[in-house]
Design a protein around this motif. Structure first.
Motif: not given
Lengths: 430, 299
Positions: A396, A399-400, A403-404, A406
């Motif tokens: 999580e 990926h955050d 990809v995100n 953040k």
């Protein structure tokens, strides 16, 4: 009539008793194993049924089966990270006595694979699996594009060194970016298909390939489970930042939830110059080179240190099986050097020293040397019984960030450590 | 002995129990018992995968932990936002389509069948094929958007801004027909003499819609939204196939997080507490909603 019925019934009971079920992931090596196993059935008369589960559901399906003390499988080729749970929760049969009795020596297998796939606690002499399928995360590239003189000279002019197997991650980035958006043979191409999958373990396996190469350690070697300053060290942070840069600069559009199959698809369809994937897929990739595609393969590039993400599995006997004797017979057969050689010939990755140390091995395939190199530098994710609990927050948070987009890499790693501390505390390790 | 004779002595009440008995037993076995068991587990530190480790009573610790966890509130916000937008869009588009199909025109039946098709598909299949439709390189969705307005390459499921909309669009595409069908049933139940009387009173079409159509169809629409609300509160399969809850946790709905806690991390006690909280939430909202709906019906 009664005699006939009794004899038919006993035949059916016998035929059932002479069969076992093996569970593994649904992928190319599983098909090779199925082919190889025909010889086992011919030799012993024991039928082997296979249940291959697609990768995204593999862990869920198998771990649920084990947790429920299911009897579906007699043999299980389980992921390296499961060994802790397999041993601690008693899912796997301890194989030491069996190995001693049958003369199977773990020193006949590559030390890295024995350590990773067979032992718990790590490095002990307690064996819960036989190394079955060696594997590591590696890279394939479009050698045919790399060999084109016009691309070679343009690259050299731009970067001052030759287009070829990258010596480190910086060079890998240069090369990936060189191909990003480039038109080759009338088609738009991209840099690299890398792991970004969110659901299971994909992005963790990908980002750790960079983190290991930067020298990341999970914990203080002198103080187990002390992760502060190790897992979130400046090198680890830099590696995660680099992985994000690689994703942003070089991944094809829409490659935001990709793992094994998606990377293969991107590569086979000619979208990308590089793909990150497991050695298990290289026989298929190599065999399917066509329409001018020539694939080259190389081990994970080093950065500060040489390291690669470990894949692969050991084969274990399930404790809840009623046919442990037959399952052990299979392991005895599979451990034989001649069977191991056939396993490699069919596309499986043997971990047996007789196969790996054979003078002809490095040149037996185009990826054999890379495999040898990789297996000497592999590192694995936590193999704790709580590994799923450790994997999920990493998936999580990474990926955050990657990809995100953040937060920062440091924040992501700090968040992961906080979650891991909670897991280890609940498990009584901290 | 004939069947008739055998049951001759049974009272009406006993026969009634005979009929509903199996259903009640089934309900107790597959609904009530798991619910009671989950409530019991929610007060323990039970891990279903830690064989041999006896669960210990921990009081309200799991509930406090769930309610104090920032990540849980993030998932609840994602779920609330998903519900709000899907229900709003499905209400507006569903009612609009129902009004359209309530008119008599050639091809009405065929159009109704085509519109209803998406809700007949499996949510997991819908999730998978929309990943292809959203593909920035070859996806039809991106092509259509770019046909009308050139946005270039954009990744619906890889962007934290767009991914929540991606799941809203798919759910709306799939389930608007359901809202439409319920509304259509409502529209067809409105007696014609009301419109005829309105015509006599020279009411405009808009006034007819506001004072006759909308009040008549509103209870039906609210009922459809209640069903959709409950379904979307526990939405799982379509979103898992489409985004796996990503990017990061941008589309990780409460139900997806619950599944991860319960069946991947195996935090049975903790996840039972989370499940009970979700159950109470939806049960509470559902009750309030039904009361409001009944009041609207009574008006």
């Amino acid at each position: 009539m009664i005699l006939l019925f009794v004899s038919l019934f006993s035949f059916s009971v016998n035929s059932n008793a002479k069969s076992i079920t093996l569970g593994w992931a649904a992928w190319d090596p599983a098909n090779a194993l199925q082919e190889l196993t025909k010889e086992f059935t011919a030799e012993t008369g024991i039928e082997v049924n296979f249940e291959f589960v697609p990768w995204p559901n593999f862990a869920d399906r198998m771990l649920n089966e084990l947790n429920n003390k299911g009897k579906t499988f007699d043999l299980l080729i389980g992921d390296s990270q499961w060994i802790g749970a397999g041993a601690v929760y008693g899912h796997y049969v301890k194989l030491n006595d069996f190995f001693d009795k049958e003369g199977i020596s773990m020193s006949d297998f590559s030390p890295a694979t024995v350590y990773a796939y067979s032992t718990w606690p790590k490095g002990s002499k307690n064996y819960y699996a036989l190394p079955a399928m060696g594997d590591a995360l590696a890279w394939a590239y479009r050698k045919d594009w790399f060999d084109r003189p016009e691309l070679r000279s343009e690259f050299k002019k731009k970067h001052g060194y030759d287009l070829g197997v990258p010596a480190n991650w910086n060079q890998l980035h240069d090369m990936c970016k060189f191909f990003q958006g480039r038109e080759i043979d009338g088609q738009k191409r991209y840099g690299a298909a890398i792991n970004t999958e969110r659901g299971s373990e994909g992005i963790t396996m990908g980002v750790t390939a960079a983190m290991y190469a930067w020298g990341m350690e999970y914990e203080n070697p002198n103080k187990p489970y002390d992760m502060e300053g190790y897992f979130n060290s400046p090198q680890a942070v830099e590696a995660v930042e680099f992985y994000r840069k690689l994703y942003e600069d070089c991944a094809p559009p829409g490659h935001s939830d990709a793992y094994m199959v998606a990377n293969l698809d991107a590569y086979k369809s000619g979208q990308v110059a590089f793909q990150m994937n497991w050695y298990a897929f290289w026989p298929g990739v190599s065999k399917e080179d066509s329409d001018g595609r020539v694939s080259g393969f190389f081990a994970n590039p080093k950065q500060n240190v040489a390291a690669a993400t470990l894949g692969g599995q050991g084969i274990s006997v399930v404790k809840y099986s009623d046919k442990q004797d037959l399952a052990l017979e299979y392991i005895k057969w599979f451990a034989r050097p001649d069977v191991q050689q056939k396993w490699w010939d069919l596309g499986g990755y043997s971990c047996h020293n007789d196969v790996l140390n054979s003078p002809s091995f490095p040149t037996s395939t185009v990826y054999a040397q890379g495999f040898l190199d990789s297996m000497g530098i592999v590192k694995d994710f936590w193999q704790e019984p709580t590994f799923v609990e450790l994997m999920l927050p990493m998936q999580e948070a990474i990926h955050d960030y990657v990809v995100n987009g953040k937060g920062t890499a440091k924040e992501a790693l700090d968040k992961i450590i906080a979650e891991w501390v909670e897991v280890f505390e609940a498990d009584g390790k901290l | 002995m004939s069947v008739k004779k055998k049951f001759k002595g049974l009272s009406d009440k006993a026969v009634g129990w005979l009929f509903i008995g199996p259903t009640v037993l089934l309900l107790l076995a597959i609904n009530i018992y798991p619910l009671v068991y989950a409530i019991k587990m929610s007060f323990t530190n039970f891990y279903a995968n830690k064989i041999g480790r006896e669960p210990q009573f921990v009081g309200l610790k799991n509930y406090i932990k769930v309610l104090n966890k920032e990540a849980i509130w993030e998932k609840m916000q994602v779920t609330a936002s998903f519900m709000f937008w899907t229900l709003l869009l499905q209400a507006i588009i569903g009612l609009g389509l129902a009004l359209l199909l309530n008119r008599k025109f050639k091809g009405n039946e065929l159009l109704t069948t085509l519109i209803v098709l998406p809700m007949m598909l499996s949510p997991a299949v819908v999730g998978v094929f929309w990943t292809y439709l959203y593909n920035p390189q070859v996806g039809l969705f991106n092509y259509v958007v770019n046909f009308f307005y050139d946005l270039g390459s954009f990744d619906m499921i890889g962007s934290s801004t767009l991914a929540p909309w991606a799941i809203v669009i798919v759910d709306t595409w799939m389930w608007t027909p359901f809202t439409m069908l319920i509304c259509l049933a409502g529209l067809r139940s409105v007696p014609n003499y009301l419109y005829e009387a309105a015509e006599v009173d020279r009411a405009s079409k808009w006034q007819q819609f506001i004072y006759i159509t909308l009040p008549s169809v509103l209870p039906f629409l609210l009922l459809a939204l209640l069903f959709r609300g409950i379904e979307n509160f526990k939405m799982f399969d379509m979103v898992v196939e489409l985004t796996s809850g990503g990017p990061g946790s941008a589309t990780e709905l409460a139900s997806i997080n619950l599944k991860r806690e319960a069946f991947e991390k195996w935090k049975t006690g903790y996840s039972s507490a989370f499940a009970v909280i979700l159950f109470v939430t939806i049960f509470g909202f559902g009750n309030v909603y039904v009361k409001v709906m009944n009041k609207i019906k009574e008006r």
